[in-house]
Motif scaffolding. Structure first.
Motif, PDB file in Angstrom:
ATOM      1  N   VAL A 183       0.819  -1.184  -0.357  1.00 23.75           N
ATOM      2  CA  VAL A 183      -0.174  -0.320   0.250  1.00 23.75           C
ATOM      3  C   VAL A 183       0.991   1.161   0.150  1.00 23.75           C
ATOM      4  N   SER A 184       1.804   1.697   0.356  1.00 25.55           N
ATOM      5  CA  SER A 184       2.541   2.528   0.489  1.00 25.55           C
ATOM      6  C   SER A 184       3.569   3.145  -0.691  1.00 25.55           C
ATOM      7  N   ASP A 185       3.570   4.430  -0.768  1.00 24.67           N
ATOM      8  CA  ASP A 185       4.642   4.890  -2.207  1.00 24.67           C
ATOM      9  C   ASP A 185       6.019   4.903  -1.523  1.00 24.67           C
ATOM     10  N   TYR A 186       6.672   4.761  -0.585  1.00 25.49           N
ATOM     11  CA  TYR A 186       7.978   4.746  -0.086  1.00 25.49           C
ATOM     12  C   TYR A 186       8.219   4.236   1.398  1.00 25.49           C
ATOM     13  N   TYR A 187       8.858   3.460   0.801  1.00 24.93           N
ATOM     14  CA  TYR A 187       9.258   3.036   2.325  1.00 24.93           C
ATOM     15  C   TYR A 187      10.572   3.280   2.425  1.00 24.93           C
ATOM     16  N   PHE A 188      10.719   3.926   3.655  1.00 22.42           N
ATOM     17  CA  PHE A 188      11.869   4.502   5.445  1.00 22.42           C
ATOM     18  C   PHE A 188      12.686   3.827   5.283  1.00 22.42           C
ATOM     19  N   MET A 189      13.787   3.681   5.548  1.00 24.17           N
ATOM     20  CA  MET A 189      14.908   2.460   6.001  1.00 24.17           C
ATOM     21  C   MET A 189      15.733   3.303   7.213  1.00 24.17           C
ATOM     22  N   ASN A 190      15.565   2.923   8.579  1.00 25.57           N
ATOM     23  CA  ASN A 190      17.077   3.031   9.370  1.00 25.57           C
ATOM     24  C   ASN A 190      18.032   3.593   8.836  1.00 25.57           C
ATOM     25  N   GLY A 191      19.108   3.769   9.019  1.00 28.46           N
ATOM     26  CA  GLY A 191      20.683   4.012   8.676  1.00 28.46           C
ATOM     27  C   GLY A 191      20.968   2.650   8.888  1.00 28.46           C
ATOM     28  N   ASN A 192      22.043   2.221   7.764  1.00 25.40           N
ATOM     29  CA  ASN A 192      22.228   0.581   7.632  1.00 25.40           C
ATOM     30  C   ASN A 192      23.217   0.816   6.979  1.00 25.40           C
ATOM     31  N   THR A 193      24.237  -0.464   7.128  1.00 24.67           N
ATOM     32  CA  THR A 193      25.354  -0.201   5.247  1.00 24.67           C
ATOM     33  C   THR A 193      24.759  -0.298   4.026  1.00 24.67           C
ATOM     34  N   LEU A 194      25.999  -0.265   3.038  1.00 26.00           N
ATOM     35  CA  LEU A 194      25.394  -0.713   1.642  1.00 26.00           C
ATOM     36  C   LEU A 194      24.276  -1.991   1.703  1.00 26.00           C
ATOM     37  N   VAL A 195      25.318  -2.574   1.946  1.00 26.38           N
ATOM     38  CA  VAL A 195      24.623  -3.955   2.215  1.00 26.38           C
ATOM     39  C   VAL A 195      23.470  -4.352   3.100  1.00 26.38           C
ATOM     40  N   GLY A 196      23.058  -4.075   3.751  1.00 26.72           N
ATOM     41  CA  GLY A 196      21.338  -4.266   4.770  1.00 26.72           C
ATOM     42  C   GLY A 196      20.677  -3.656   4.413  1.00 26.72           C
ATOM     43  N   LEU A 197      20.853  -2.121   3.291  1.00 22.63           N
ATOM     44  CA  LEU A 197      20.030  -1.729   2.653  1.00 22.63           C
ATOM     45  C   LEU A 197      19.880  -2.273   1.558  1.00 22.63           C
ATOM     46  N   GLU A 198      20.323  -2.789   0.511  1.00 24.55           N
ATOM     47  CA  GLU A 198      20.399  -3.446  -0.776  1.00 24.55           C
ATOM     48  C   GLU A 198      19.624  -4.303  -0.488  1.00 24.55           C
ATOM     49  N   GLN A 199      19.367  -5.147   0.753  1.00 24.25           N
ATOM     50  CA  GLN A 199      18.629  -6.621   0.842  1.00 24.25           C
ATOM     51  C   GLN A 199      17.023  -6.087   1.317  1.00 24.25           C
ATOM     52  N   GLN A 200      16.801  -5.156   2.169  1.00 20.23           N
ATOM     53  CA  GLN A 200      15.644  -4.275   2.437  1.00 20.23           C
ATOM     54  C   GLN A 200      15.406  -4.401   1.336  1.00 20.23           C
ATOM     55  N   ILE A 201      15.605  -3.568  -0.211  1.00 18.56           N
ATOM     56  CA  ILE A 201      15.086  -2.900  -1.429  1.00 18.56           C
ATOM     57  C   ILE A 201      14.636  -4.579  -1.720  1.00 18.56           C
ATOM     58  N   ARG A 202      15.645  -4.943  -2.031  1.00 10.71           N
ATOM     59  CA  ARG A 202      14.975  -6.369  -2.651  1.00 10.71           C
ATOM     60  C   ARG A 202      13.552  -6.881  -2.038  1.00 10.71           C
ATOM     61  N   GLU A 203      13.715  -7.512  -1.032  1.00  5.93           N
ATOM     62  CA  GLU A 203      12.909  -7.905   0.091  1.00  5.93           C
ATOM     63  C   GLU A 203      11.732  -6.782  -0.272  1.00  5.93           C
ATOM     64  N   VAL A 204      11.468  -5.712  -0.260  1.00  5.75           N
ATOM     65  CA  VAL A 204      10.612  -4.736  -0.610  1.00  5.75           C
ATOM     66  C   VAL A 204      10.530  -5.234  -1.349  1.00  5.75           C
ATOM     67  N   ALA A 205      10.723  -4.161  -1.882  1.00  2.34           N
ATOM     68  CA  ALA A 205      10.324  -4.580  -3.900  1.00  2.34           C
ATOM     69  C   ALA A 205       9.464  -5.837  -4.581  1.00  2.34           C
ATOM     70  N   ALA A 206       9.719  -7.260  -4.285  1.00  5.95           N
ATOM     71  CA  ALA A 206       9.738  -8.138  -4.150  1.00  5.95           C
ATOM     72  C   ALA A 206       8.077  -7.960  -4.175  1.00  5.95           C
ATOM     73  N   TYR A 207       8.392  -8.120  -2.656  1.00  2.59           N
ATOM     74  CA  TYR A 207       6.379  -7.910  -1.960  1.00  2.59           C
ATOM     75  C   TYR A 207       5.630  -6.886  -3.084  1.00  2.59           C
ATOM     76  N   ALA A 208       6.563  -5.875  -3.163  1.00  5.86           N
ATOM     77  CA  ALA A 208       5.876  -4.929  -4.333  1.00  5.86           C
ATOM     78  C   ALA A 208       5.140  -5.133  -5.530  1.00  5.86           C
ATOM     79  N   GLU A 209       6.014  -5.991  -6.408  1.00  3.14           N
ATOM     80  CA  GLU A 209       5.148  -6.869  -7.678  1.00  3.14           C
ATOM     81  C   GLU A 209       5.069  -8.015  -7.329  1.00  3.14           C
ATOM     82  N   GLU A 210       4.354  -8.745  -6.235  1.00  4.28           N
ATOM     83  CA  GLU A 210       3.471  -9.102  -6.272  1.00  4.28           C
ATOM     84  C   GLU A 210       2.498  -8.467  -6.429  1.00  4.28           C
TER      85      GLU A 210
END
Length: 367
Positions: free
Chosen positions: A198-225
């Motif tokens: 339902v959301s337009d933007y997903y805000f993430m707390n500060g993190n490393t590039l690796v950690g952020l990339e993992q979150q992006i992949r997960e949320v993008a996959a849910y959105a694609e569903e």
């Protein structure tokens, strides 16, 4: 697309870090008008107004987000006004009307950050129900669905577990259609699934590039569903100085002069949020004492160094899929303008250089 920039509007007395190191940051309405004018002049796109009704560990004074957003709507010209709203403390129909009003006052610049709630003490103090973790995100999902129904439907009917609408008519509709932009945060599976739905933007707390990339992949996959796309923002506490050593020294001083009692109290308050999920991936689940000195893990993002170094790190964030960098500073009185003039300008130059190289490569490939 160019990466966009926002900043935390300082609505609370003690700033964004729990440190005894003095910060040159005001929190009055006139201070916030001045910061917004600086931000508009120097290239910022968004400001985020945080929400709190009962003081947490970090501040005894804080202004209310929607009220300040309404006032800023007529004192600003182009910056997007993101007001944070806790879904368990507001009826969504009331918020839909307030945001529509702000949208008109601002000429179409209203937005909302839907907060699912982590501070149990606040809900208990106000006599509101404290729900289990995943239930709070189910409530927020319904909250957003109600907002959108009222913003887009002539007569909105909704039957949920938390909210009801019975042929509700709301006029006028927002200037923006299908309504103001909706942001949300959260680290848990429930938060990521909600963002995908339902959301337009997903805000993430500060993190490393690796950690952020993992979150992006997960949320993008849910959105694609759900045949949707979500944009991504990240929190970052910024320290820019002429040399990297000077910037590192400021960070060290912030940490060495940490307000230990405040950080420890905050650590106790967020412990439930960090461990409330079955998978143990809630907000602050793996945050150290030093991380929590900045309340949204902003040190982890690493925007600390010279203007060139910080601009380069922002391009790295863009390359993994970050659309928005949400900044905070120790000294808003000078650092907000400094970031716009010295860092945002460099990022735009790097983007233009990269676009030029891409155009040349595309032209060469077509020969």
């Amino acid at each position: 697309m160019s990466i966009s920039f926002g900043y935390w509007a300082p609505l609370e007395k003690n700033g964004l870090v729990a440190t005894r190191l003095p910060g040159r940051t005001g929190c009055s309405f006139e201070d916030n008008v001045r910061y917004a004018e600086i931000a508009e002049r120097t290239g910022f796109d968004h400001l985020l107004l945080p929400t709190r009704f009962v003081a947490s560990s970090d501040s005894g004074e804080q202004w209310e987000a929607l009220t300040i957003a309404s006032a800023l709507a007529v004192r600003t010209r182009k910056i997007q006004l993101i007001a944070a709203v806790a879904s368990g403390l507001w009826p969504p129909a009331v918020v839909a009307k307030i945001l529509t009003t702000i949208d008109y006052l601002s000429g179409g610049r209203a937005a909302i950050n839907v907060v699912s709630g982590w501070l149990k003490d606040e809900y208990i103090a106000l006599g509101e129900h404290w729900l289990d973790h995943d239930e709070r995100y189910r409530r927020s999902e319904e909250f957003i669905r109600v907002l959108r129904a009222l913003w887009t439907e002539d007569k909105a009917t909704f039957r949920g577990d938390f909210y009801r609408l019975n042929e509700a008519e709301m006029q006028p509709k927002p200037l923006q259609q299908p309504g103001p932009t909706i942001f949300q945060g959260g680290n848990s599976k429930a938060a990521k699934q909600m963002a995908g739905k339902v959301s337009d933007y997903y805000f993430m707390n500060g993190n490393t590039l690796v950690g952020l990339e993992q979150q992006i992949r997960e949320v993008a996959a849910y959105a694609e569903e759900h045949r949707r796309k979500v944009r991504f923002g990240v929190n970052a506490f910024v320290i820019v100085r002429e040399t990297e050593q000077e910037a590192r020294d400021v960070l060290r001083n912030i940490i060495e002069q940490a307000d230990t009692a405040t950080v420890e109290a905050f650590q106790r308050q967020v412990r439930h949020a960090g461990s409330a999920t079955a998978e143990g991936e809630g907000m602050w689940a793996d945050s150290s004492f030093e991380d929590l000195i900045q309340f949204n893990d902003g040190f982890k993002t690493g925007l600390i160094g010279t203007p060139d170094q910080v601009a380069g790190k922002i391009i790295d964030l863009q390359e993994i899929g970050i659309d928005l960098v949400l900044t905070g500073f120790l000294h808003y009185d000078e650092e907000l303008a400094q970031f716009g003039e010295q860092v945002i300008s460099r990022v735009r130059a790097l983007e233009a250089e990269r676009l030029g190289k891409h155009s040349v490569q595309t032209a060469s490939a077509g020969k």
